[in-house]
Design a protein around this motif. Structure first.
Motif, PDB file in Angstrom:
ATOM      1  N   LEU A   1       0.628  -1.031   0.123  1.00 14.61           N
ATOM      2  CA  LEU A   1       0.143   0.266   0.434  1.00 14.61           C
ATOM      3  C   LEU A   1       1.107   1.497  -0.145  1.00 14.61           C
ATOM      4  O   LEU A   1       0.477   2.199   0.052  1.00 14.61           O
ATOM      5  CB  LEU A   1      -0.760   0.131   1.428  1.00 14.61           C
ATOM      6  CG  LEU A   1      -1.909  -0.662   0.823  1.00 14.61           C
ATOM      7  CD1 LEU A   1      -2.568  -1.134   2.787  1.00 14.61           C
ATOM      8  CD2 LEU A   1      -2.830  -0.564   0.260  1.00 14.61           C
ATOM      9  N   LEU A   2       1.989   1.158   0.049  1.00  8.57           N
ATOM     10  CA  LEU A   2       2.524   2.130  -0.053  1.00  8.57           C
ATOM     11  C   LEU A   2       2.975   2.614  -1.340  1.00  8.57           C
ATOM     12  O   LEU A   2       3.195   1.883  -2.463  1.00  8.57           O
ATOM     13  CB  LEU A   2       4.726   1.620   0.730  1.00  8.57           C
ATOM     14  CG  LEU A   2       4.860   1.677   2.051  1.00  8.57           C
ATOM     15  CD1 LEU A   2       5.933   1.043   2.005  1.00  8.57           C
ATOM     16  CD2 LEU A   2       4.681   3.057   2.785  1.00  8.57           C
ATOM     17  N   ASP A   3       3.138   4.157  -1.412  1.00  8.06           N
ATOM     18  CA  ASP A   3       3.552   4.492  -3.012  1.00  8.06           C
ATOM     19  C   ASP A   3       5.027   3.813  -3.527  1.00  8.06           C
ATOM     20  O   ASP A   3       5.872   3.486  -2.690  1.00  8.06           O
ATOM     21  CB  ASP A   3       4.090   5.823  -2.852  1.00  8.06           C
ATOM     22  CG  ASP A   3       3.878   6.871  -4.446  1.00  8.06           C
ATOM     23  OD1 ASP A   3       2.920   6.289  -5.016  1.00  8.06           O
ATOM     24  OD2 ASP A   3       5.050   7.136  -4.514  1.00  8.06           O
ATOM     25  N   PRO A   4       5.569   3.453  -4.764  1.00 12.24           N
ATOM     26  CA  PRO A   4       5.966   2.825  -5.157  1.00 12.24           C
ATOM     27  C   PRO A   4       7.473   4.112  -4.944  1.00 12.24           C
ATOM     28  O   PRO A   4       8.757   3.388  -4.934  1.00 12.24           O
ATOM     29  CB  PRO A   4       5.885   3.135  -7.121  1.00 12.24           C
ATOM     30  CG  PRO A   4       4.242   3.031  -6.599  1.00 12.24           C
ATOM     31  CD  PRO A   4       3.910   3.405  -5.398  1.00 12.24           C
ATOM     32  N   ALA A   5       7.273   5.451  -4.929  1.00 12.47           N
ATOM     33  CA  ALA A   5       8.265   6.154  -4.311  1.00 12.47           C
ATOM     34  C   ALA A   5       9.013   5.960  -3.053  1.00 12.47           C
ATOM     35  O   ALA A   5       9.878   6.650  -3.072  1.00 12.47           O
ATOM     36  CB  ALA A   5       7.952   7.236  -4.768  1.00 12.47           C
ATOM     37  N   GLU A   6       8.293   5.489  -2.090  1.00 14.18           N
ATOM     38  CA  GLU A   6       8.895   5.190  -0.453  1.00 14.18           C
ATOM     39  C   GLU A   6       9.847   3.923  -0.688  1.00 14.18           C
ATOM     40  O   GLU A   6       9.664   2.519  -0.176  1.00 14.18           O
ATOM     41  CB  GLU A   6       7.792   4.756  -0.021  1.00 14.18           C
ATOM     42  CG  GLU A   6       6.722   6.618   0.243  1.00 14.18           C
ATOM     43  CD  GLU A   6       7.399   7.245   0.690  1.00 14.18           C
ATOM     44  OE1 GLU A   6       8.658   7.460   1.532  1.00 14.18           O
ATOM     45  OE2 GLU A   6       7.125   8.152   1.412  1.00 14.18           O
ATOM     46  N   ASN A   7      11.083   3.931  -1.685  1.00 18.74           N
ATOM     47  CA  ASN A   7      11.312   2.557  -1.483  1.00 18.74           C
ATOM     48  C   ASN A   7      12.134   2.351  -0.233  1.00 18.74           C
ATOM     49  O   ASN A   7      11.942   1.318   0.148  1.00 18.74           O
ATOM     50  CB  ASN A   7      13.190   2.938  -2.137  1.00 18.74           C
ATOM     51  CG  ASN A   7      12.656   3.542  -3.740  1.00 18.74           C
ATOM     52  OD1 ASN A   7      11.925   2.564  -3.880  1.00 18.74           O
ATOM     53  ND2 ASN A   7      13.455   3.534  -4.484  1.00 18.74           N
ATOM     54  N   GLU A   8      12.390   2.978   0.840  1.00 23.09           N
ATOM     55  CA  GLU A   8      12.943   3.052   2.046  1.00 23.09           C
ATOM     56  C   GLU A   8      12.077   2.131   2.939  1.00 23.09           C
ATOM     57  O   GLU A   8      12.202   1.048   3.356  1.00 23.09           O
ATOM     58  CB  GLU A   8      13.517   3.992   2.511  1.00 23.09           C
ATOM     59  CG  GLU A   8      14.471   3.626   4.417  1.00 23.09           C
ATOM     60  CD  GLU A   8      14.990   5.278   4.770  1.00 23.09           C
ATOM     61  OE1 GLU A   8      15.267   4.689   5.856  1.00 23.09           O
ATOM     62  OE2 GLU A   8      15.497   6.001   4.130  1.00 23.09           O
ATOM     63  N   LEU A   9      10.973   2.739   3.137  1.00 19.98           N
ATOM     64  CA  LEU A   9       9.805   2.349   3.567  1.00 19.98           C
ATOM     65  C   LEU A   9       9.888   0.205   3.092  1.00 19.98           C
ATOM     66  O   LEU A   9       8.988   0.100   3.700  1.00 19.98           O
ATOM     67  CB  LEU A   9       8.728   3.086   4.188  1.00 19.98           C
ATOM     68  CG  LEU A   9       8.846   4.933   4.796  1.00 19.98           C
ATOM     69  CD1 LEU A   9       7.549   4.943   4.290  1.00 19.98           C
ATOM     70  CD2 LEU A   9       9.299   4.171   6.287  1.00 19.98           C
TER      71      LEU A   9
END
Length: 307
Positions: free
Chosen positions: A212-220
């Motif tokens: 459910l995270l945005d694809p840009a949130e790589n670290e998370l």
């Protein structure tokens, strides 16, 4: 055999945690359907309101009865619950009963309670009502999952999430049934069964967060993925320990460490979502919901460690 007041205390503590979880499951289902399945949205809304009413009854009976440890554990509410409810109500238009959260914030715990036959009777009847309601919700969830898996319905919830919340409801029902028979939950559900169940739940939370995270949130994304792998491993170890108690302490210690870490990850995530600092399609109340479940599991693990 449970004493009368232990029956009361454990029943109310169970409802304070799981009753809220069930009403939120109903909310997550309610906002997940397409316009075509508006009847299902209405049914989910009715379940949410019925669990609101159940939780209101529980709160009325709980003050000065439940243990301080449960109220302080962060499994009933967290510092983020009220804000998460307000934000989720704003985003969806659903009238979430924040007055229940405010009432829970005012509950007082008590370490020693005197026998009260009238309170025992009220809790027994409350448990009966809860069992009927939970059974109906399980059937509703099962019907949704069946329709989704047979491509008769689309929802924005993963099929695994629907199955996940159904398993939690079944555990809640099973635990009430144990209490109604005046038996000890810990004696009926073994340590390793509890650890297998909750390690699996934590693994699935991690995978839901990852998805459910945005694809840009790589670290998370990577952190959530790592937690998923770690709790998959711990669930497997707990399953193996069911047949070999020699592994028990090791699994419990590892589970405790990992659960503290994922609790902190979820707390930071909930705060970040509420402050609009994390890109995702995670509704704020879902973030707080998973945090409370981690807090609940942490308390269970600490009890296991003591024994």
């Amino acid at each position: 055999m449970l004493s009368g007041m232990e029956f009361v205390r454990q029943s109310l503590e169970l409802h304070l945690f799981f009753g809220r979880i069930m009403k939120e499951h109903s909310f997550f289902l309610e906002v997940s359907f397409t316009p075509k399945d508006s009847k299902f949205s209405s049914q989910a809304d009715n379940f949410r309101k019925e669990f609101d009413a159940l939780l209101a009854d529980v709160i009325l009976l709980s003050n000065g009865v439940v243990s301080p440890e449960v109220l302080q554990s962060g499994e009933v509410i967290t510092q983020y619950t009220l804000s998460a409810e307000m934000a989720s109500a704003y985003f969806t238009g659903v009238d979430i009963q924040t007055k229940l959260t405010k009432a829970e914030a005012g509950l007082m715990g008590e370490a020693f309670i005197k026998p009260n036959p009238m309170l025992e009777r009220k809790v027994f009847l409350l448990n009966q009502k809860a069992m009927s309601l939970i059974s109906a919700l399980i059937k509703f969830k099962a019907n949704i999952l069946s329709d989704v898996l047979s491509c008769k319905m689309f929802t924005v919830n993963y099929p695994l999430l629907i199955d996940h919340i159904m398993r939690e409801a079944k555990l809640y029902l099973h635990m009430i049934q144990i209490l109604q028979n005046r038996k000890e939950i810990d004696e009926e559900i073994t340590t390793y069964e509890q650890e297998f169940f909750w390690n699996t739940i934590m693994a699935e939370h991690s995978k839901f967060i990852r998805g459910l995270l945005d694809p840009a949130e790589n670290e998370l994304f990577n952190a959530a993925n790592n937690f998923g792998n770690e709790f998959d491993k711990l669930a497997n170890e707990a399953k193996q320990a069911m047949g070999n108690s020699l592994f028990g302490d090791k699994v419990t210690n590892e589970s405790l460490k990992a659960t503290k870490e994922i609790r902190d990850f979820k707390a930071a995530g909930t705060k970040g979502i509420l402050e609009c600092k994390i890109r995702s399609i995670i509704i704020p109340l879902l973030a707080d919901h998973t945090l409370r479940e981690a807090n609940h599991y942490l308390r269970l693990l600490k009890i296991i460690k003591k024994h």
